[in-house]
Design a protein around this motif. Sequence first.
Motif, PDB file in Angstrom:
ATOM      1  N   ILE A  28      44.983 -13.578   0.769  1.00 50.31           N
ATOM      2  CA  ILE A  28      45.245 -14.596  -0.068  1.00 50.31           C
ATOM      3  C   ILE A  28      43.980 -15.716  -0.176  1.00 50.31           C
ATOM      4  O   ILE A  28      43.672 -16.348  -1.043  1.00 50.31           O
ATOM      5  CB  ILE A  28      46.371 -15.488   0.500  1.00 50.31           C
ATOM      6  CG1 ILE A  28      47.184 -16.349  -0.592  1.00 50.31           C
ATOM      7  CG2 ILE A  28      46.359 -16.114   1.982  1.00 50.31           C
ATOM      8  CD1 ILE A  28      47.476 -15.524  -2.110  1.00 50.31           C
ATOM      9  N   LEU A  29      43.175 -15.803   1.126  1.00 54.71           N
ATOM     10  CA  LEU A  29      41.896 -16.501   0.954  1.00 54.71           C
ATOM     11  C   LEU A  29      41.093 -16.182  -0.028  1.00 54.71           C
ATOM     12  O   LEU A  29      40.390 -16.854  -0.789  1.00 54.71           O
ATOM     13  CB  LEU A  29      41.310 -16.547   2.341  1.00 54.71           C
ATOM     14  CG  LEU A  29      40.233 -17.399   2.559  1.00 54.71           C
ATOM     15  CD1 LEU A  29      40.344 -18.996   2.104  1.00 54.71           C
ATOM     16  CD2 LEU A  29      39.444 -17.385   3.940  1.00 54.71           C
ATOM     17  N   SER A  30      41.170 -14.727  -0.034  1.00 51.17           N
ATOM     18  CA  SER A  30      39.967 -14.113  -1.019  1.00 51.17           C
ATOM     19  C   SER A  30      40.702 -14.248  -2.418  1.00 51.17           C
ATOM     20  O   SER A  30      39.868 -14.520  -3.287  1.00 51.17           O
ATOM     21  CB  SER A  30      40.103 -12.592  -0.561  1.00 51.17           C
ATOM     22  OG  SER A  30      39.600 -12.120   0.483  1.00 51.17           O
ATOM     23  N   VAL A  31      42.008 -14.405  -2.788  1.00 56.02           N
ATOM     24  CA  VAL A  31      42.657 -14.661  -4.151  1.00 56.02           C
ATOM     25  C   VAL A  31      42.104 -16.148  -4.408  1.00 56.02           C
ATOM     26  O   VAL A  31      41.810 -16.277  -5.717  1.00 56.02           O
ATOM     27  CB  VAL A  31      44.198 -14.412  -4.084  1.00 56.02           C
ATOM     28  CG1 VAL A  31      44.624 -14.890  -5.278  1.00 56.02           C
ATOM     29  CG2 VAL A  31      44.376 -12.902  -3.906  1.00 56.02           C
ATOM     30  N   VAL A  32      42.334 -16.988  -3.597  1.00 57.71           N
ATOM     31  CA  VAL A  32      42.119 -18.468  -3.933  1.00 57.71           C
ATOM     32  C   VAL A  32      40.649 -18.649  -4.120  1.00 57.71           C
ATOM     33  O   VAL A  32      40.008 -19.218  -5.353  1.00 57.71           O
ATOM     34  CB  VAL A  32      42.549 -19.444  -2.663  1.00 57.71           C
ATOM     35  CG1 VAL A  32      42.075 -20.588  -3.201  1.00 57.71           C
ATOM     36  CG2 VAL A  32      43.923 -19.024  -2.612  1.00 57.71           C
ATOM     37  N   ILE A  33      39.774 -18.027  -3.354  1.00 56.57           N
ATOM     38  CA  ILE A  33      38.173 -18.022  -3.569  1.00 56.57           C
ATOM     39  C   ILE A  33      37.810 -17.580  -5.072  1.00 56.57           C
ATOM     40  O   ILE A  33      37.017 -17.953  -5.674  1.00 56.57           O
ATOM     41  CB  ILE A  33      37.431 -17.588  -2.426  1.00 56.57           C
ATOM     42  CG1 ILE A  33      37.628 -18.344  -1.241  1.00 56.57           C
ATOM     43  CG2 ILE A  33      35.999 -17.164  -2.916  1.00 56.57           C
ATOM     44  CD1 ILE A  33      36.842 -17.577   0.365  1.00 56.57           C
ATOM     45  N   GLY A  34      38.449 -16.118  -5.180  1.00 56.46           N
ATOM     46  CA  GLY A  34      37.999 -15.368  -6.297  1.00 56.46           C
ATOM     47  C   GLY A  34      38.627 -16.586  -7.478  1.00 56.46           C
ATOM     48  O   GLY A  34      37.604 -16.357  -8.626  1.00 56.46           O
ATOM     49  N   HIS A  35      39.806 -17.001  -7.840  1.00 64.44           N
ATOM     50  CA  HIS A  35      40.023 -18.030  -8.705  1.00 64.44           C
ATOM     51  C   HIS A  35      38.970 -19.235  -8.883  1.00 64.44           C
ATOM     52  O   HIS A  35      38.888 -19.480  -9.900  1.00 64.44           O
ATOM     53  CB  HIS A  35      41.279 -18.270  -8.707  1.00 64.44           C
ATOM     54  CG  HIS A  35      42.315 -17.152  -8.861  1.00 64.44           C
ATOM     55  ND1 HIS A  35      43.912 -16.911  -8.620  1.00 64.44           N
ATOM     56  CD2 HIS A  35      42.164 -15.892  -9.409  1.00 64.44           C
ATOM     57  CE1 HIS A  35      44.303 -16.094  -8.769  1.00 64.44           C
ATOM     58  NE2 HIS A  35      43.324 -15.142  -9.351  1.00 64.44           N
TER      59      HIS A  35
END
Length: 376
Positions: A28-35
């Motif tokens: 989920i950290l990757s998701v937020v950073i990706g967005h």
Amino acid sequence: MKEPASSPSTNPPRERRTWIDTAKGLGILSVVIGHAAGLSESWDTLRAVIYLFHMPLFFMISGMLLRAEDPMRSFTRKLSEYLPPYLGYLLVFGIAFQTHAVIHELGGSASGAAIAMRVVEDLIYGGARLKGALTVFWYLPVLFVAVQLTNLIAYLRPAPADRLPLFLTAFGVAVVGGASMPAMVDVFDPFDVLVVPLVLVFLFAGRLTAPLLLGDDHRRRSIVAVAAASIVAIDLAYLSAQPELAQFDLKVGRIGVPVIGLAGAIAFSILVLLAAKSIDRTGPFARATRRLGAASLTIMFVHPPMIFLAAMLRGQRPDLVDPLWVVPASLVISLVAHRLYENHHCLSRIFLGRGSSIRTKSEGTSPFIRRWRPHL
């Protein structure tokens, strides 16, 4: 989702649960950073790399933890778990943000009735029509359908020896259909269900690798880690050489170079899962990551509106908007919301999908399912 029962070859349930939360936290950290990376062109490369694995990771975790059960029971249980958060967030965010999007698209000359009809149509249709602040609303419907199909197949074919053929079949179907998927998604794709065949690859990959990832065979895990790292290196090389061709985005059915893209997403996810096992219980970072993992569903839905508002602010004051502060701000707001849900039964039931009281009428297996499942 229930975890497999413990056995001498698997880790104790408590340890398994904590490192899975750590893996979800990394995801989920990757998701937020990706967005958030979309707010700055200097983050484009990082965004492209994150998109190679961030959603496949969650689907692999779901497959890894899936325990085959009676299909009707699975249907009602998962419906009661996924539907309340989907509808809850659709009411909280969907109406306001989709109205804004429709007004922006149709222009000021459109009548109020036309705008209202279009908003209702988009919210019912879901999937690719929900963008910006609503960009993650494809996730739960697709996960629900994919989990039901995976559970049905796993229930009918429960033998561990069937897992590899099922995975290879799903992989082959995805490779064959992957090239035409983006065009099909643009034509007609309610709730983004056309990407379910792609998602099935990761659910079956999770089931296939579950004994390895949940077990204690360090030698085999080391071998798999080296193989996965090699596949990831090839995928990254393609991304560097041909960024447009290798671009990966499950929501729109884009899987890059079909075989390499899918294999790379699986391999990347395996490396993240192995990393989660290694860093779990190692200190403050592991504890913080586990906290993010436990709140991953809340973060999944709450952070996009924060990033969308930051993007609107960027249009007015670009000097004030930077992913370096947008990411932690989105996480903090999401964690506050999650804590609020946890402390209120009604909010927990709606936004976390907890406390289900739905039961199937019969605990037995339906005659149709019994007919096709051996040894019932």
